[in-house]
Design a protein around this motif. Structure first.
Motif, PDB file in Angstrom:
ATOM      1  N   LYS A  22       2.990  34.766 -14.701  1.00 29.15           N
ATOM      2  CA  LYS A  22       3.495  34.882 -16.070  1.00 29.15           C
ATOM      3  C   LYS A  22       4.996  35.151 -16.122  1.00 29.15           C
ATOM      4  CE  LYS A  22       2.933  37.716 -20.220  1.00 29.15           C
ATOM      5  NZ  LYS A  22       2.154  38.821 -20.847  1.00 29.15           N
ATOM      6  N   SER A  67       2.189  31.930 -24.243  1.00 33.91           N
ATOM      7  CA  SER A  67       1.369  31.005 -25.034  1.00 33.91           C
ATOM      8  C   SER A  67       2.165  29.769 -25.464  1.00 33.91           C
ATOM      9  CB  SER A  67       0.803  31.707 -26.270  1.00 33.91           C
ATOM     10  OG  SER A  67       1.847  32.162 -27.112  1.00 33.91           O
ATOM     11  N   GLU A  68       3.504  29.854 -25.484  1.00 26.71           N
ATOM     12  CA  GLU A  68       4.340  28.713 -25.837  1.00 26.71           C
ATOM     13  C   GLU A  68       4.650  27.841 -24.624  1.00 26.71           C
ATOM     14  OE1 GLU A  68       7.332  29.923 -29.293  1.00 26.71           O
ATOM     15  OE2 GLU A  68       7.392  31.360 -27.635  1.00 26.71           O
ATOM     16  N   SER A 103       7.158  33.113 -25.279  1.00 25.61           N
ATOM     17  CA  SER A 103       5.972  33.833 -24.824  1.00 25.61           C
ATOM     18  C   SER A 103       5.159  32.896 -23.938  1.00 25.61           C
ATOM     19  CB  SER A 103       5.130  34.283 -26.021  1.00 25.61           C
ATOM     20  OG  SER A 103       4.621  33.158 -26.718  1.00 25.61           O
ATOM     21  N   GLY A 146      -0.262  25.264 -21.256  1.00 24.20           N
ATOM     22  CA  GLY A 146      -1.373  24.567 -21.883  1.00 24.20           C
ATOM     23  C   GLY A 146      -2.384  24.213 -20.818  1.00 24.20           C
TER      24      GLY A 146
END
Length: 216
Positions: free
Chosen positions: A190, A207-208, A205, A211
């Motif tokens: 991360k 999440s951006e 972040s 995918g």
């Protein structure tokens, strides 16, 4: 007048039928459209994702026998992509129907230049599946992204997930063990991912950035 109108299939109405991603199209579904076409261009790859079949080979073979097709006849049709179960596809059928051959074991035109993936990703597939015949044309990617690649020994990494097994939920499939492994990889990388894909102007972040794509 519906009473006097002749009831017949509209064979030959389509001048040219173009089918893309034909390696993912099962043969009986495609044949209906092909029966209406004079000519066809079929684009695809039998080495990529296969069609999703709802009929197993044993049932398919049994049905073929009812219509007078012998086991040998079924086997011959299977090799030519002309059955209603795995591994048939309209791409496999087209390869066997095409008279022009790219090589001794492959019919049709082979598109050797590859632009979609960076070199390190497609090179794995190139060696494993295409016998090195592809020509990677994308390049190695940005310097920043290479930082993560060096950490992983390349842009394409294979993980073997112990006790991995998929399950069904209705028409869908899921695999808890692999989902946990993917989540663990994202967690472990991360901070590095955020460093690579964020800039001085905008921080991002996780999440951006991430995918997760899975087949089926």
């Amino acid at each position: 007048d519906t009473e006097t109108k002749e009831n017949k299939a509209d064979f030959g109405r389509i001048d040219l039928l173009i089918t893309d991603e034909a390696g993912q199209v099962n043969t009986p579904v495609a044949m209906a459209g092909f029966s209406l076409a004079n000519k066809a261009i079929v684009l695809g790859d039998t080495r990529q994702l296969a069609p999703i079949w709802g009929l197993d080979e044993e049932t398919d073979n049994s049905t073929a026998r009812e219509f007078g097709i012998t086991d040998q006849g079924f086997k011959d049709r299977k090799g030519r992509g002309l059955i209603c179960s795995e591994p048939a596809s309209i791409m496999l059928a087209a390869e066997n129907a095409c008279k022009w051959k790219y090589s001794e074991d492959e019919a049709g035109l082979f598109l050797e230049e590859h632009y979609r993936c960076v070199d390190g990703i497609i090179e794995f597939c190139n060696k494993l599946i295409y016998q090195g015949r592809l020509k990677p044309c994308r390049g190695k990617g940005s310097v920043l992204k290479l930082r993560l690649e060096e950490k992983q020994t390349g842009p394409f990494v294979i993980y073997t997930v112990k006790d991995s097994e998929d399950s069904r939920s209705g028409s869908s499939r899921f695999n808890d063990k692999e989902a946990e492994a993917i989540a663990g990889w994202i967690r472990d990388n991360k901070e590095e991912l955020i460093k690579i894909y964020s800039s001085e102007k905008a921080s991002k972040s996780i999440s951006e950035i991430i995918g997760v794509v899975t087949p089926f």
